[in-house]
Design a protein around this motif. Structure first.
Motif, PDB file in Angstrom:
ATOM      1  N   PRO A 169       0.835  -1.207   0.000  1.00  0.00           N
ATOM      2  CA  PRO A 169       0.000   0.000   0.000  1.00  0.00           C
ATOM      3  C   PRO A 169       0.865   1.251   0.000  1.00  0.00           C
ATOM      4  O   PRO A 169       1.906   1.305   0.676  1.00  0.00           O
ATOM      5  CB  PRO A 169      -0.808  -0.123   1.294  1.00  0.00           C
ATOM      6  CG  PRO A 169       0.055  -0.951   2.197  1.00  0.00           C
ATOM      7  CD  PRO A 169       0.765  -1.921   1.297  1.00  0.00           C
ATOM      8  N   LEU A 170       0.481   2.227  -0.752  1.00  0.00           N
ATOM      9  CA  LEU A 170       1.196   3.505  -0.810  1.00  0.00           C
ATOM     10  C   LEU A 170       1.079   4.225   0.525  1.00  0.00           C
ATOM     11  O   LEU A 170       0.010   4.300   1.115  1.00  0.00           O
ATOM     12  CB  LEU A 170       0.602   4.368  -1.920  1.00  0.00           C
ATOM     13  CG  LEU A 170       1.156   5.782  -2.079  1.00  0.00           C
ATOM     14  CD1 LEU A 170       2.617   5.733  -2.537  1.00  0.00           C
ATOM     15  CD2 LEU A 170       0.298   6.569  -3.074  1.00  0.00           C
ATOM     16  N   SER A 171       2.208   4.716   1.032  1.00  0.00           N
ATOM     17  CA  SER A 171       2.192   5.493   2.272  1.00  0.00           C
ATOM     18  C   SER A 171       3.309   6.519   2.223  1.00  0.00           C
ATOM     19  O   SER A 171       4.117   6.536   1.286  1.00  0.00           O
ATOM     20  CB  SER A 171       2.374   4.576   3.490  1.00  0.00           C
ATOM     21  OG  SER A 171       3.697   4.075   3.549  1.00  0.00           O
ATOM     22  N   PHE A 172       3.390   7.372   3.237  1.00  0.00           N
ATOM     23  CA  PHE A 172       4.436   8.399   3.266  1.00  0.00           C
ATOM     24  C   PHE A 172       5.827   7.780   3.306  1.00  0.00           C
ATOM     25  O   PHE A 172       6.790   8.374   2.829  1.00  0.00           O
ATOM     26  CB  PHE A 172       4.243   9.316   4.481  1.00  0.00           C
ATOM     27  CG  PHE A 172       3.119  10.293   4.328  1.00  0.00           C
ATOM     28  CD1 PHE A 172       3.217  11.348   3.433  1.00  0.00           C
ATOM     29  CD2 PHE A 172       1.960  10.154   5.062  1.00  0.00           C
ATOM     30  CE1 PHE A 172       2.183  12.256   3.275  1.00  0.00           C
ATOM     31  CE2 PHE A 172       0.918  11.053   4.923  1.00  0.00           C
ATOM     32  CZ  PHE A 172       1.022  12.103   4.029  1.00  0.00           C
ATOM     33  N   THR A 173       5.943   6.595   3.882  1.00  0.00           N
ATOM     34  CA  THR A 173       7.255   5.966   4.047  1.00  0.00           C
ATOM     35  C   THR A 173       7.448   4.747   3.145  1.00  0.00           C
ATOM     36  O   THR A 173       8.444   4.048   3.262  1.00  0.00           O
ATOM     37  CB  THR A 173       7.457   5.546   5.518  1.00  0.00           C
ATOM     38  OG1 THR A 173       6.316   4.800   5.954  1.00  0.00           O
ATOM     39  CG2 THR A 173       7.663   6.763   6.402  1.00  0.00           C
ATOM     40  N   LEU A 174       6.495   4.488   2.246  1.00  0.00           N
ATOM     41  CA  LEU A 174       6.636   3.383   1.304  1.00  0.00           C
ATOM     42  C   LEU A 174       6.010   3.828  -0.018  1.00  0.00           C
ATOM     43  O   LEU A 174       4.787   3.839  -0.172  1.00  0.00           O
ATOM     44  CB  LEU A 174       5.959   2.117   1.834  1.00  0.00           C
ATOM     45  CG  LEU A 174       6.528   0.772   1.349  1.00  0.00           C
ATOM     46  CD1 LEU A 174       5.854  -0.393   2.073  1.00  0.00           C
ATOM     47  CD2 LEU A 174       6.427   0.580  -0.151  1.00  0.00           C
ATOM     48  N   ILE A 175       6.853   4.216  -0.943  1.00  0.00           N
ATOM     49  CA  ILE A 175       6.386   4.762  -2.213  1.00  0.00           C
ATOM     50  C   ILE A 175       6.332   3.647  -3.259  1.00  0.00           C
ATOM     51  O   ILE A 175       7.328   2.978  -3.523  1.00  0.00           O
ATOM     52  CB  ILE A 175       7.314   5.898  -2.702  1.00  0.00           C
ATOM     53  CG1 ILE A 175       7.358   7.019  -1.658  1.00  0.00           C
ATOM     54  CG2 ILE A 175       6.838   6.432  -4.043  1.00  0.00           C
ATOM     55  CD1 ILE A 175       6.028   7.683  -1.382  1.00  0.00           C
ATOM     56  N   THR A 176       5.160   3.473  -3.819  1.00  0.00           N
ATOM     57  CA  THR A 176       4.921   2.419  -4.809  1.00  0.00           C
ATOM     58  C   THR A 176       4.658   3.047  -6.180  1.00  0.00           C
ATOM     59  O   THR A 176       4.400   4.250  -6.279  1.00  0.00           O
ATOM     60  CB  THR A 176       3.721   1.559  -4.382  1.00  0.00           C
ATOM     61  OG1 THR A 176       2.560   2.404  -4.283  1.00  0.00           O
ATOM     62  CG2 THR A 176       3.983   0.898  -3.034  1.00  0.00           C
ATOM     63  N   PRO A 177       4.683   2.256  -7.245  1.00  0.00           N
ATOM     64  CA  PRO A 177       4.426   2.820  -8.580  1.00  0.00           C
ATOM     65  C   PRO A 177       2.961   3.154  -8.786  1.00  0.00           C
ATOM     66  O   PRO A 177       2.081   2.677  -8.060  1.00  0.00           O
ATOM     67  CB  PRO A 177       4.890   1.699  -9.514  1.00  0.00           C
ATOM     68  CG  PRO A 177       4.728   0.450  -8.716  1.00  0.00           C
ATOM     69  CD  PRO A 177       5.063   0.834  -7.297  1.00  0.00           C
ATOM     70  N   SER A 228      -4.345   4.638   4.159  1.00  0.00           N
ATOM     71  CA  SER A 228      -4.808   5.363   5.337  1.00  0.00           C
ATOM     72  C   SER A 228      -5.766   6.471   4.932  1.00  0.00           C
ATOM     73  O   SER A 228      -6.030   6.710   3.753  1.00  0.00           O
ATOM     74  CB  SER A 228      -3.611   5.966   6.083  1.00  0.00           C
ATOM     75  OG  SER A 228      -3.028   6.993   5.302  1.00  0.00           O
ATOM     76  N   SER A 229      -6.266   7.174   5.972  1.00  0.00           N
ATOM     77  CA  SER A 229      -7.196   8.269   5.732  1.00  0.00           C
ATOM     78  C   SER A 229      -6.511   9.457   5.084  1.00  0.00           C
ATOM     79  O   SER A 229      -7.164  10.358   4.565  1.00  0.00           O
ATOM     80  CB  SER A 229      -7.829   8.704   7.064  1.00  0.00           C
ATOM     81  OG  SER A 229      -6.815   9.114   7.975  1.00  0.00           O
ATOM     82  N   SER A 230      -5.191   9.483   5.107  1.00  0.00           N
ATOM     83  CA  SER A 230      -4.441  10.595   4.500  1.00  0.00           C
ATOM     84  C   SER A 230      -4.079  10.267   3.060  1.00  0.00           C
ATOM     85  O   SER A 230      -3.023  10.657   2.567  1.00  0.00           O
ATOM     86  CB  SER A 230      -3.176  10.882   5.306  1.00  0.00           C
ATOM     87  OG  SER A 230      -2.375   9.718   5.395  1.00  0.00           O
ATOM     88  N   ALA A 231      -4.975   9.550   2.393  1.00  0.00           N
ATOM     89  CA  ALA A 231      -4.690   9.068   1.041  1.00  0.00           C
ATOM     90  C   ALA A 231      -4.352  10.198   0.090  1.00  0.00           C
ATOM     91  O   ALA A 231      -3.414  10.094  -0.707  1.00  0.00           O
ATOM     92  CB  ALA A 231      -5.897   8.284   0.516  1.00  0.00           C
ATOM     93  N   LYS A 232      -5.078  11.286   0.151  1.00  0.00           N
ATOM     94  CA  LYS A 232      -4.830  12.387  -0.782  1.00  0.00           C
ATOM     95  C   LYS A 232      -3.461  13.012  -0.559  1.00  0.00           C
ATOM     96  O   LYS A 232      -2.755  13.334  -1.516  1.00  0.00           O
ATOM     97  CB  LYS A 232      -5.927  13.449  -0.640  1.00  0.00           C
ATOM     98  CG  LYS A 232      -7.289  12.977  -1.110  1.00  0.00           C
ATOM     99  CD  LYS A 232      -8.315  14.089  -1.006  1.00  0.00           C
ATOM    100  CE  LYS A 232      -9.683  13.618  -1.508  1.00  0.00           C
ATOM    101  NZ  LYS A 232     -10.702  14.692  -1.386  1.00  0.00           N
TER     102      LYS A 232
END
Length: 402
Positions: free
Chosen positions: A273-281, A377-381
């Motif tokens: 899952p995309l997160s602030f500390t794990l950047i995915t394509p 997470s809820s901070s998706a945007k």
């Protein structure tokens, strides 16, 4: 590349008898000009140690035969040079696991022999009976030797060589990755599946998406293919994102994201899952633009280090391609131990093991990219906007250079 004479000399020791036709066939394949040294080593050892069903126990293998090997032959069989082996013996040889607990009983196999047995077992697909025959011990003793050595490596080598980067090291890693285009990468993350025999309990849980039984292991590595964190032993049916969420690293990052990643982030494939500390394509929903395509290309070319690390690990230690039945906790210990040895070899054998000119096969593994949510997470945007900013900056830099 190994010379024909070196391979002939090695095969006379490894093969059960001196079958000239079979030896010639092996040499013809291993001397193929498209093979580099690592491929030739892996090919000859794998074929020569598995083609025969009859095996005559060699007399005093460690005492009489091993000293006759030159460094190339020793490295081919035990996956490291003699000097590196001596360093490993020196570091783990005094671990308490090698202390004789029953002084009145049968003497324990010499530590040096146990380490050689462990390396041979991990380098080949030989079963314990065959490995025991090679080293002049019973199969039960061979199991005990592998168990002891893997524990000693976990006790001594793993804490020293498999470390999450400090702030200073993280900055060096980020600087190296930034040369590929993306800033602040602290490491790459991925999962790999280790094929196993069906467990006796709940075997269906260990069947992965490709239909075979496996354990799922997660690892992160730096720009030099050094593992910085290893976690796993989950049933093969468990998704990479679930393994990450339950890993110690995933929990540490969730609690202290900035401090753990030193202000940077990991890069992973779309299984995470995309997160602030794990950047995915970016996922391709049919509306890819040039900025997203460029980002995915650079992110993938940066992330490939973890695939190369897994490929190098499995290419060096064929045991990881298929484990015979062992207790799953023992198997997990062996995998962690070999990840530590992988790092140990990169640090101590920069020419033989870590030559960047040497082609390393990628890890051919499962890819769960299509079944994970885009954000976590809820901070998706906000997370998506962060990736968009990185992508736009990367694209603008490319245009400025042109």
């Amino acid at each position: 590349m190994a010379s024909r004479q070196e391979l002939i000399h090695l095969l006379t020791f490894v093969m059960d008898d001196n079958d000239e036709e079979e030896m010639a066939a092996l040499l013809l394949q291993s001397n193929n000009s498209s093979m580099n040294e690592l491929e030739a080593m892996s090919h000859v050892l794998a074929v020569a140690t598995t083609t025969r069903t009859r095996f005559e126990r060699p007399e005093n293998f460690v005492l009489l035969q091993v000293p006759r090997y030159n460094d190339f032959q020793f490295r081919m069989l035990f996956r490291m040079g003699r000097s590196t082996f001596e360093k490993l013996l020196l570091q783990i040889g005094t671990d308490p696991v090698f202390i004789q607990n029953n002084p009145g009983g049968r003497p324990m196999t010499p530590t040096e022999d146990q380490i050689m047995l462990f390396l041979w077992y991990c380098a080949t697909q030989d079963d314990f009976m065959r490995v025991g025959d090679r080293f002049g011990v019973a199969s039960s003793t061979a199991i005990d030797c592998v168990d002891r050595v893997s524990k000693a490596i976990i006790n001594v080598i793993y804490p020293e060589y498999v470390k999450w980067p400090t702030f200073r090291r993280a900055k060096r890693i980020m600087s190296s990755f930034s040369k590929r285009g993306l800033p602040k990468i602290v490491g790459a993350i991925d999962g790999t599946h280790i094929r196993i025999s069906p467990p006796s309990e709940k075997p269906e849980q260990y069947v992965n998406r490709k239909g075979f039984h496996s354990l799922n292991f997660q690892a992160t590595c730096d720009n030099n293919l050094l593992f910085t964190d290893v976690y796993g032993g989950w049933p093969g049916s468990v998704h990479d994102a679930m393994v990450y969420e339950n890993s110690d690293l995933g929990k540490r990052i969730a609690r202290h994201p900035i401090n753990t990643c030193h202000g940077g982030y990991l890069i992973g494939d779309a299984a995470y899952p995309l997160s602030f500390t794990l950047i995915t394509p970016y996922k391709n929903y049919g509306n890819f633009n040039a900025i997203q395509k460029r980002f995915n290309y650079v992110q993938s070319s940066s992330r490939v280090v973890i695939e190369r690390a897994f490929g190098l690990l499995k290419g060096k230690f064929h045991r990881l391609k298929n484990f015979e039945m062992l207790r799953l906790d023992r198997l997990t210990t062996i995998v962690h131990a070999l990840c530590a040895i992988h790092n140990f070899l990169i640090v101590n054998e920069t020419i033989e093991y870590n030559d960047r000119r040497e082609r390393v096969d990628f890890d051919e593994d499962l890819n769960d990219e299509t079944i994970t949510s885009e954000v976590s997470s809820s901070s998706a945007k906000e997370v998506s906007r962060k990736r968009d900013r990185i992508a736009r900056t990367l694209y603008s830099k490319r245009n400025n250079h042109h």
